[in-house]
Design a protein around this motif. Structure first.
Motif: not given
Ligand code: 5AD
Ligand code: SF4
Length: 529
Positions: A454, A468, A481-484, A486, A513-514, A516, A525-526
């Protein structure tokens, strides 16, 4: 008090005043509202030093009553802030000038600023006679006077023909005791209808371009120049000729600017200089490492970067400062240029391969993993295949996270011009390809290692097409990164909602951000919620 004319706080108040004035004038005269300010367009080529110089030039022009526009067609004055580090960069400027020459007929004026201006000087008028202003970076402090002359000459031209104004300082003039901030200007007629204004200080100038007015283009992260010019004279490099001798700002002045930026809401500062770590405080108070730490301790500043460092002046104290000051980013750009001591010697780089690697060892022993990037030149005169193989071996040994690689380009005035054994262009291209392929493999392996970790990013923007967000890590890596799930609502609303939508990140804020996935030049990442 410095004013950041690019910052929303100033931008808004400045334009509010302008709009109010326009409204009043419009009402008084009963005519259609019109902005009478002269307009300028500025395009910047080259390094971050040029980008930041342009921010100061824009600030100066706005202060002088000009308005910035986004196209050449909208502008009264067209300026190019130029780079001459390699021949290609220099040619680009002359192509631009040729492309827009026809606009001279509409009364537009052209100016060449920066390194090509300083290097080519008045020869620019021969190659591009439609240019009116040629100004090297060491003469930017005189820009306000030059702009006045440009306007006056414009008026003079309409009534009387052509003018030539010279803001040139010769070294001799200074030697006979003239203070450097007094400039000479002469106005004379040229054979054609041309206005020619030059600001070409010699390399002996000891002034930095400090201005009250800077139009920074990003409200969250900004540059501060701490040192200008260069005294190293690497055999291939024009910079010592175009940017003059090394001169540092006082640590008090740098820190005052950093505090002011923090007050305006900036959270990231990048200290700039041709060789930041050759910094010498004129007030004698701080070493470079101490200045770095002090900027990192300014309240509100979360990230401090610095570029570029010269290996010869790179002390262990810089790594110690990074260890001790959390705000100092764990990234160092340390140009090596070649992995062969023989070539480094011919390049007059002032260090050996072993000394360079010693500095790498210091960084690898740091408490935080420091990301290291570099610059490499291939095809320097006399570089043998064996020398080149040493450079490839160095890439493996160091494990860089990024390499800016260039084919050697012969430059005017530089000592390397007289060297024999030029490397043929095709061979330079081959070596560049081999080097880039090797480095790509190294980066693929290095970036992969971040998967599952992270990282904190500063949010820089959003790529709508890909859905993204774009972030930057302390290591200076791009992390998309994306946002779960959103949503558009605020975080409080979203927490109250049944489907718990997450708020969109805000540009300029920090987020975890993790990671991936990975690519050779970026991470995926996310957002951690
Ligand atoms: N040819 C090719 N690359 C050059 N650089 C500087 N001068 C030249 C030149 N004449 C590269 C160096 C430097 C970077 C900014 O540009 O690698 O670190
Ligand atoms: Fe050019 Fe060398 Fe100075 Fe860097 S250190 S600006 S490469 S002369």
């Amino acid at each position: 008090m410095r004013r950041d004319l690019g910052h929303p706080k100033f931008r808004n108040s400045y334009f509010l005043v302008c709009l109010t004035l326009r409204a009043i004038l419009g009402n008084m005269s009963g005519v259609r509202e019109q902005d009478a300010r002269r307009t300028f367009y500025l395009e910047t080529f080259g390094c971050q030093m040029n980008v930041h110089d342009s921010e100061k030039v824009v600030g100066t022009l706005i202060q002088e009553g000009y308005r910035q526009v986004e196209t050449v067609e909208q502008a009264d004055l067209i300026l190019y802030n130029t780079c001459s580090i390699r021949d290609k960069a220099e040619q680009k400027v002359f192509h631009r000038l040729a492309d827009y020459k026809k606009l001279q007929a509409q009364g537009k004026k052209f100016g060449v600023l920066g390194c090509v201006a300083q290097q080519e000087g008045e020869k620019i008028f021969e190659r591009a006679p439609h240019v009116s202003l040629v100004c090297g970076s060491a003469s930017y402090t005189k820009l306000p006077e030059m702009l006045v002359q440009l306007q006056t000459s414009d008026f003079g031209l309409r009534t009387s023909g052509a003018v030539e104004i010279d803001f040139h300082f010769s070294q001799n003039r200074r030697e006979v005791g003239h203070p450097i901030d007094v400039f000479s200007s002469h106005v004379s007629k040229t054979p054609q209808d041309l206005v020619r204004i030059t600001g070409l200080d010699d390399r002996q100038t000891d002034k930095c371009f400090e201005t009250e007015y800077t139009a920074r283009t990003n409200p969250h992260r900004g540059y501060i120049t701490i040192i200008e010019g260069c005294d190293k004279f690497c055999a291939y490099c024009v910079v010592p000729f175009t940017r003059g001798k090394e001169r540092s700002r006082t640590s008090e002045s740098v820190l005052a600017e950093a505090r002011q930026m923090a007050d305006l809401g900036y959270t990231e500062i990048q200290l700039l200089g041709q060789n930041v770590n050759s910094y010498r405080d004129p007030s004698g108070n701080k070493s470079f490492a101490e200045l770095l730490a002090a900027v990192g301790e300014v309240a509100g500043i979360k990230r401090v970067r610095f570029t570029t460092s010269h290996p010869r002046d790179f002390g262990k104290d810089i790594v110690e400062a990074i260890d001790a000051t959390p705000a100092l980013c764990d990234h160092v750009h340390l140009p090596v240029q070649s992995g062969s001591t023989r070539v480094l010697d011919a390049m007059q780089r002032l260090y050996t391969r072993e000394q360079y690697l010693e500095r790498i060892t210091w960084m690898k022993a740091a408490k935080r993993a420091i990301s290291i990037t570099t610059d490499v030149i291939v095809g320097f005169p006399g570089e043998t295949e064996a020398d080149f193989v040493e450079t490839l071996g160095l890439l493996d040994e160091v494990g860089y996270d990024g390499v800016f690689s260039f084919k050697y380009s012969p430059r005017p005035n530089t000592p390397a011009l007289t060297l024999d054994d030029a490397i043929p262009e095709e061979e330079k291209s081959r070596r560049l390809d081999v080097l880039m392929t090797r480095q790509k493999e190294i980066q693929i392996a290095r970036y992969k290692k971040y998967i599952g970790t992270t990282a904190e990013v500063m949010v820089e923007g959003k790529n709508e097409a890909r859905g993204q967000w774009v972030g930057r890590t302390s290591h200076n890596k791009t992390l998309n990164f994306t946002v779960p799930k959103e949503g558009n609502g605020s975080l409080t609303e979203s927490l109250a909602g049944a489907s718990a939508k997450v708020a969109s990140p805000k540009i300029g804020t920090y987020a975890n951000v993790r990671v991936t996935g990975s690519f050779p030049n970026s991470l995926l990442g996310e957002l951690v919620v």
